[in-house]
Structure formats: C-alpha cells, structure tokens
Design a protein around this motif. Structure first.
Motif, PDB file in Angstrom:
ATOM      1  N   LYS A  29     -28.553  -9.515  37.158  1.00  0.00           N
ATOM      2  CA  LYS A  29     -27.657 -10.137  36.171  1.00  0.00           C
ATOM      3  C   LYS A  29     -26.399  -9.319  35.896  1.00  0.00           C
ATOM      4  O   LYS A  29     -25.374  -9.866  35.510  1.00  0.00           O
ATOM      5  CB  LYS A  29     -28.410 -10.350  34.863  1.00  0.00           C
ATOM      6  N   SER A  30     -26.509  -7.992  36.056  1.00  0.00           N
ATOM      7  CA  SER A  30     -25.369  -7.130  35.699  1.00  0.00           C
ATOM      8  C   SER A  30     -24.992  -6.271  36.897  1.00  0.00           C
ATOM      9  O   SER A  30     -25.759  -5.411  37.316  1.00  0.00           O
ATOM     10  CB  SER A  30     -25.742  -6.243  34.510  1.00  0.00           C
ATOM     11  N   ILE A  31     -23.791  -6.523  37.417  1.00  0.00           N
ATOM     12  CA  ILE A  31     -23.364  -5.871  38.661  1.00  0.00           C
ATOM     13  C   ILE A  31     -21.921  -5.394  38.523  1.00  0.00           C
ATOM     14  O   ILE A  31     -21.061  -6.127  38.038  1.00  0.00           O
ATOM     15  CB  ILE A  31     -23.428  -6.864  39.848  1.00  0.00           C
ATOM     16  N   ILE A  32     -21.685  -4.156  38.947  1.00  0.00           N
ATOM     17  CA  ILE A  32     -20.293  -3.744  39.171  1.00  0.00           C
ATOM     18  C   ILE A  32     -20.213  -3.047  40.526  1.00  0.00           C
ATOM     19  O   ILE A  32     -21.206  -2.559  41.055  1.00  0.00           O
ATOM     20  CB  ILE A  32     -19.691  -2.839  38.059  1.00  0.00           C
ATOM     21  N   ASP A  33     -19.013  -3.016  41.065  1.00  0.00           N
ATOM     22  CA  ASP A  33     -18.805  -2.409  42.387  1.00  0.00           C
ATOM     23  C   ASP A  33     -17.456  -1.697  42.364  1.00  0.00           C
ATOM     24  O   ASP A  33     -16.709  -1.768  41.383  1.00  0.00           O
ATOM     25  CB  ASP A  33     -18.839  -3.515  43.462  1.00  0.00           C
ATOM     26  N   GLY A  34     -17.178  -1.014  43.480  1.00  0.00           N
ATOM     27  CA  GLY A  34     -15.887  -0.340  43.584  1.00  0.00           C
ATOM     28  C   GLY A  34     -15.812   0.903  42.724  1.00  0.00           C
ATOM     29  O   GLY A  34     -14.740   1.267  42.233  1.00  0.00           O
ATOM     30  N   ILE A  35     -16.981   1.585  42.554  1.00  0.00           N
ATOM     31  CA  ILE A  35     -16.978   2.800  41.724  1.00  0.00           C
ATOM     32  C   ILE A  35     -17.263   4.037  42.581  1.00  0.00           C
ATOM     33  O   ILE A  35     -17.773   5.035  42.112  1.00  0.00           O
ATOM     34  CB  ILE A  35     -17.977   2.689  40.551  1.00  0.00           C
ATOM     35  N   GLY A  36     -16.895   3.930  43.868  1.00  0.00           N
ATOM     36  CA  GLY A  36     -17.086   5.063  44.781  1.00  0.00           C
ATOM     37  C   GLY A  36     -15.883   5.993  44.787  1.00  0.00           C
ATOM     38  O   GLY A  36     -15.117   6.051  43.821  1.00  0.00           O
ATOM     39  N   LEU A  37     -15.733   6.698  45.905  1.00  0.00           N
ATOM     40  CA  LEU A  37     -14.618   7.641  46.040  1.00  0.00           C
ATOM     41  C   LEU A  37     -13.321   6.846  46.246  1.00  0.00           C
ATOM     42  O   LEU A  37     -13.262   5.918  47.034  1.00  0.00           O
ATOM     43  CB  LEU A  37     -14.873   8.564  47.234  1.00  0.00           C
ATOM     44  N   MET A  38     -12.306   7.252  45.506  1.00  0.00           N
ATOM     45  CA  MET A  38     -11.032   6.524  45.547  1.00  0.00           C
ATOM     46  C   MET A  38     -10.091   7.117  46.593  1.00  0.00           C
ATOM     47  O   MET A  38     -10.219   8.274  46.979  1.00  0.00           O
ATOM     48  CB  MET A  38     -10.354   6.563  44.182  1.00  0.00           C
ATOM     49  N   GLY A  39      -9.134   6.305  47.011  1.00  0.00           N
ATOM     50  CA  GLY A  39      -8.161   6.745  48.006  1.00  0.00           C
ATOM     51  C   GLY A  39      -7.354   5.557  48.472  1.00  0.00           C
ATOM     52  O   GLY A  39      -7.196   4.595  47.728  1.00  0.00           O
ATOM     53  N   GLY A  62     -13.498   0.009  46.695  1.00  0.00           N
ATOM     54  CA  GLY A  62     -12.899  -1.052  45.875  1.00  0.00           C
ATOM     55  C   GLY A  62     -11.390  -1.008  45.870  1.00  0.00           C
ATOM     56  O   GLY A  62     -10.750  -0.910  46.908  1.00  0.00           O
ATOM     57  N   PRO A  63     -10.811  -1.069  44.684  1.00  0.00           N
ATOM     58  CA  PRO A  63      -9.355  -1.158  44.602  1.00  0.00           C
ATOM     59  C   PRO A  63      -8.653   0.168  44.898  1.00  0.00           C
ATOM     60  O   PRO A  63      -7.427   0.211  44.961  1.00  0.00           O
ATOM     61  CB  PRO A  63      -9.120  -1.567  43.148  1.00  0.00           C
ATOM     62  N   GLY A  64      -9.410   1.252  45.066  1.00  0.00           N
ATOM     63  CA  GLY A  64      -8.790   2.533  45.391  1.00  0.00           C
ATOM     64  C   GLY A  64      -8.132   3.214  44.210  1.00  0.00           C
ATOM     65  O   GLY A  64      -7.451   4.224  44.362  1.00  0.00           O
ATOM     66  N   ASP A  65      -8.335   2.668  43.033  1.00  0.00           N
ATOM     67  CA  ASP A  65      -7.666   3.175  41.844  1.00  0.00           C
ATOM     68  C   ASP A  65      -8.715   3.293  40.743  1.00  0.00           C
ATOM     69  O   ASP A  65      -9.339   2.297  40.357  1.00  0.00           O
ATOM     70  CB  ASP A  65      -6.574   2.164  41.441  1.00  0.00           C
ATOM     71  N   PRO A  66      -8.935   4.526  40.240  1.00  0.00           N
ATOM     72  CA  PRO A  66     -10.022   4.717  39.274  1.00  0.00           C
ATOM     73  C   PRO A  66      -9.813   4.006  37.943  1.00  0.00           C
ATOM     74  O   PRO A  66     -10.720   3.989  37.110  1.00  0.00           O
ATOM     75  CB  PRO A  66     -10.056   6.246  39.075  1.00  0.00           C
ATOM     76  N   ARG A  67      -8.679   3.383  37.732  1.00  0.00           N
ATOM     77  CA  ARG A  67      -8.475   2.605  36.502  1.00  0.00           C
ATOM     78  C   ARG A  67      -9.090   1.211  36.606  1.00  0.00           C
ATOM     79  O   ARG A  67      -9.085   0.457  35.645  1.00  0.00           O
ATOM     80  CB  ARG A  67      -6.981   2.490  36.198  1.00  0.00           C
ATOM     81  N   TYR A  68      -9.599   0.910  37.796  1.00  0.00           N
ATOM     82  CA  TYR A  68     -10.180  -0.422  38.007  1.00  0.00           C
ATOM     83  C   TYR A  68     -11.548  -0.345  38.679  1.00  0.00           C
ATOM     84  O   TYR A  68     -11.828   0.588  39.420  1.00  0.00           O
ATOM     85  CB  TYR A  68      -9.263  -1.283  38.893  1.00  0.00           C
ATOM     86  N   ALA A  69     -12.361  -1.336  38.386  1.00  0.00           N
ATOM     87  CA  ALA A  69     -13.607  -1.518  39.125  1.00  0.00           C
ATOM     88  C   ALA A  69     -13.779  -3.010  39.368  1.00  0.00           C
ATOM     89  O   ALA A  69     -13.000  -3.828  38.859  1.00  0.00           O
ATOM     90  CB  ALA A  69     -14.786  -0.951  38.344  1.00  0.00           C
ATOM     91  N   VAL A  70     -14.790  -3.343  40.146  1.00  0.00           N
ATOM     92  CA  VAL A  70     -14.956  -4.724  40.595  1.00  0.00           C
ATOM     93  C   VAL A  70     -16.099  -5.390  39.831  1.00  0.00           C
ATOM     94  O   VAL A  70     -17.205  -4.872  39.805  1.00  0.00           O
ATOM     95  CB  VAL A  70     -15.246  -4.745  42.109  1.00  0.00           C
ATOM     96  N   THR A  71     -15.815  -6.521  39.187  1.00  0.00           N
ATOM     97  CA  THR A  71     -16.876  -7.307  38.551  1.00  0.00           C
ATOM     98  C   THR A  71     -17.014  -8.674  39.206  1.00  0.00           C
ATOM     99  O   THR A  71     -17.898  -9.441  38.860  1.00  0.00           O
ATOM    100  CB  THR A  71     -16.600  -7.532  37.052  1.00  0.00           C
ATOM    101  N   ALA A  72     -16.109  -8.992  40.124  1.00  0.00           N
ATOM    102  CA  ALA A  72     -16.174 -10.283  40.806  1.00  0.00           C
ATOM    103  C   ALA A  72     -15.557 -10.135  42.187  1.00  0.00           C
ATOM    104  O   ALA A  72     -14.547  -9.448  42.351  1.00  0.00           O
ATOM    105  CB  ALA A  72     -15.421 -11.352  40.007  1.00  0.00           C
ATOM    106  N   ARG A  73     -16.197 -10.740  43.152  1.00  0.00           N
ATOM    107  CA  ARG A  73     -15.645 -10.768  44.500  1.00  0.00           C
ATOM    108  C   ARG A  73     -15.691 -12.195  45.007  1.00  0.00           C
ATOM    109  O   ARG A  73     -16.654 -12.907  44.747  1.00  0.00           O
ATOM    110  CB  ARG A  73     -16.480  -9.911  45.465  1.00  0.00           C
TER     111      ARG A  73
END
Ligand SMILES: [Zn+2]
Length: 430
Positions: free
Chosen positions: A382-392, A195-206
C-alpha cells in the motif's frame, strides 16, 4: 570599529532518540566502507546479458547480507532467460518492509564503459554507479546502521535485487515472480533507484509502459482505381487515418503518451518484432495491401490504460471501405499509481530528511519517472516510494556520474525512515 558578524550556519538535527543518533553516527563511520563496496560492485561488469557478471555482483551483495545474519538465496534465472535474482530475508516482529535493488546495468560486456573512476572527493563516474549499484550499497549500509544502533534484530525486512531490471526476462510473470512473492505481506516498499537524480525529490508514482501493434489489410488493385467502391482506400491510407485518429482522440490527456515508433506499408511487409526492424515492398501504381505499426503507450493508472486502449480500439474499428485493422496490445511495465499510502510514506521520508537537516523532499512528476521494478509490487503493497538511491546524473550513458555526497545522506534518510516505520517511535515535535 566595524564588527563583522560571521554567521556560521549549522544544521540542528531534530533526532528524537538515542537509536536515531546512533544510526547517523554509524552511517558516517561506515562511509569509507560504503565507498569501497560501491567501487568493487561497479568494477564488475553486469550488463543484463552478462549472466556470470550479474551473478558475481549478486555474490558480493549476498556476502554482505549473510554477514548481517540474513537468510539469502539466489533465484535461478534460467526459466526466464536471465541471470536470476538475489533475495535476502530477515524475519522479525516489526511491520514487513521490502527493499528493492537491481544488480544489472545497461552496459554489456563489450561496452567501453567498464570501470569506476573517482573524479574528485564528491564525484565518481562508472557503469551503474547510480543505476543502481549505489542504491544497492545504500541498502546494505542502511541495514548496517540499524544493526549498529541495536535495532536490526526486530526488523522484518526482505531485500530483492533483481538481475534483469534493465531488460526484464521473458516470460515477464516468471521474471517478476520472486519480487511479487517477496512483497506479499509487506506494508512498505522502498526502491533505491537513482530516480530524478536530485535529493530534493523522490518518486511516488511512475507511469506504466506497454506496447501496441497495428496491422492493416487493404485490397490490392491498380492505383488508378483507388477509392472505387469495390476497392477502397488501401492499407496505407487506413493506417494514416487510424494514427491521426489516435492523436485527435487522445493527445494532450494528462500523463498519457502514445508513440508509433516504426511503420511499414506496401504490397508486402516483413516486420521482425524482436529486432524492431523490417522491410516493405510496394509500387506507386499499386494500392497498398498491408501495413504494420508498432508503438508504446504510457499511462499513470490501470484505469487510464484501459480507457486509452478502448479509445484506440474504437478508432481502429471505424475502418475506411475495404480495409481491416487489427490492433493488439502487449503487456509491459505496470504503473505505480499515486496513492494515499505512497504520499504518507513520502511525508515520513521528508520528515526524516528535515530532522537530519537534509532539507525537504517532494514528489517528482510521474512524467519524469521511467518504469522500474517497484511498479510490479504496486498491487501488493500500500505504501511505496522509489528513487531514494544514490543521486547523480546521466545514467544509461557513458557519462553516468554519482554525487558521492549523497551516499551518506541518502543512507541516513532511509535508515531513519525505516527505524521510524518499524519502531513505532514518533519523530520529535517541531
Ligand atoms: Zn535502474
């Protein structure tokens, strides 16, 4: 005498129950194993077109899920011209959760970037280290932590690791059939992309991305007669009008972009869509008879896509005299529209993170999130988040680098979230 007060900040975890504390302890205890699995997976080349390599990475993860007592199977990718996918299922009484990873990388067999390289205690470089073998490893160690805490048995969880996320197989519907099938009945879906590469963020929309092609015909004639009532403006002027019409009508709309990427025009054009290249022939004293443009279109919702396509069709149809335009649209990646469910799931992830002392998590702007596999299940879950993998940082480049400190922290966040989603346990009051 001066007294120097040194305030040692420490994080007070707000963990509500013994299983939550056991989950955290297990993630810490397992971290060396997680790192070893990451190194092993990264060192297997699995560029999308290296089918044997993709399958080999699949085998590595399959063994992990087998050991956890999952029912595993390999979906053969021959029908969609790719390696295939790994599916691992664990039936149980809890609400069903879908966990999404992918086995392939953008670094093919002939890429010079092939090996995992530890730079220091908190940094490692390697092909696919964050996109997304790191996320795959996190999935495995989330489940191990849940097992260690004695809560795996009741989990209803299905893991899909696709073998062609970076270059989806064809036909697309077949290539994503296993993923969509696995999502049926799932209440939650979690994507472990970097995802955004920053653990302060995650993805709820693409944003979704799709393609369009404009083909324009005009009347060939001597250039000295252009604009004459029976000859008209020619294909190139008409193409210029249409493209500028798109820009005038649609540029600036929030979350919408459209880009003509390649254009050919003249007396004759020869466009190779697969290679995205071609040739054109024309003379400056001949009115252009043909033109072709190929471009993309990115939108946040299906509705926005439909509206943009309608506007583009209308612009294309307002033909200059004696020209004729055909505008066609291709299917690409669907969008992950922002929903209430996604926002609520992120709020729970944020809560888990804060309870772990790992700080808040906010949604990243969809304009910064590329297309990914979670979008294919948006119609089912109905409920999805993404971008919660390993950051870098720097995925898709030979500088792809992981922040290894986020390996245990991202694992804890996801494990705690899954525990709370499936146990009905309420996080501690604050
Ligand atoms: Zn990826």
């Amino acid at each position: 005498m001066r007294v120097l007060l040194v305030l040692v900040g420490f994080l007070v975890a707000q963990l509500g129950s013994p299983p939550e504390r056991a989950i955290v302890a297990a993630v810490d205890a397992n971290n060396p194993d997680a790192l070893a699995l990451l190194e092993k997976a990264v060192n297997i080349n699995s560029g999308t077109q290296n089918f044997a390599g993709v399958k080999a990475v699949g085998d590595v993860f399959r063994a992990q899920f087998d050991a956890l007592g999952f029912r595993t199977r390999w979906i053969d990718g021959a029908p969609f011209h790719r390696a295939g996918h790994l599916v691992a299922e664990h039936p149980g009484p809890s609400p069903r959760i879908l966990l999404i990873g992918h086995l392939d990388t953008v670094f093919e067999k002939d890429s010079p970037f092939q090996r995992f390289e530890k730079i220091d205690e908190k940094t490692a470089r390697g092909p696919g280290v964050i996109d997304m073998k790191g996320g795959d490893v996190i999935i495995v160690f989330v489940l191990k932590a849940l097992r260690a805490a004695g809560v795996l048995d009741r989990l209803n969880v299905v893991v899909v690791m696709t073998g062609d996320e970076e270059d989806t197989g064809d036909p697309q519907a077949l290539a994503r059939a296993a993923l969509v099938e696995a999502s049926k009945g799932a209440e939650y879906a979690l994507g472990f992309e970097d995802g955004p590469g920053d653990p302060r963020y995650a993805v709820t929309a693409r944003r979704g991305t799709s393609s369009w092609r404009l083909e324009v015909k005009g009347v060939a004639a001597h250039s000295s007669q252009i604009f004459r009532s029976d000859i008209g403006a020619g294909a190139i002027y008409e193409t210029a009008r249409i493209l500028d019409g798109f820009r005038r009508a649609l540029a600036g709309e929030e979350h919408l972009t459209f880009n003509p990427g390649v254009m050919l025009g003249g007396t004759s054009v020869d466009f190779d869509a697969a290679q995205s290249r071609g040739t054109a022939f024309g003379k400056d004293n001949v009115v252009a008879e043909r033109a072709i443009v190929a471009g993309d279109l990115r939108t946040l919702t299906r509705d926005q896509l439909d509206r943009a396509r309608e506007t583009m069709k209308k612009v294309a149809a307002e033909s200059l005299p004696h020209t004729q335009a055909t505008l066609t649209f291709g299917d690409g990646y669907p969008s992950l529209a922002p929903t209430e469910g996604n926002a609520r799931l992120l709020a729970m992830y944020d809560r888990a993170s804060q309870d772990l002392g790992l700080g808040p998590v906010a949604p990243v702007s969809p304009d910064r999130a590329g297309a990914a596999d979670v979008s294919f299940v948006a119609g089912e879950v109905k409920s999805i988040i993404d971008g919660i993998g390993l950051m870098g940082h720097d995925d898709h480049t030979p500088g792809e680098t992981a922040d290894l400190r986020t390996l245990p922290s991202q694992t804890k966040r996801a494990a705690l979230l899954i525990w709370r989603l499936t146990s009905g346990s309420k996080p501690s009051a604050r």
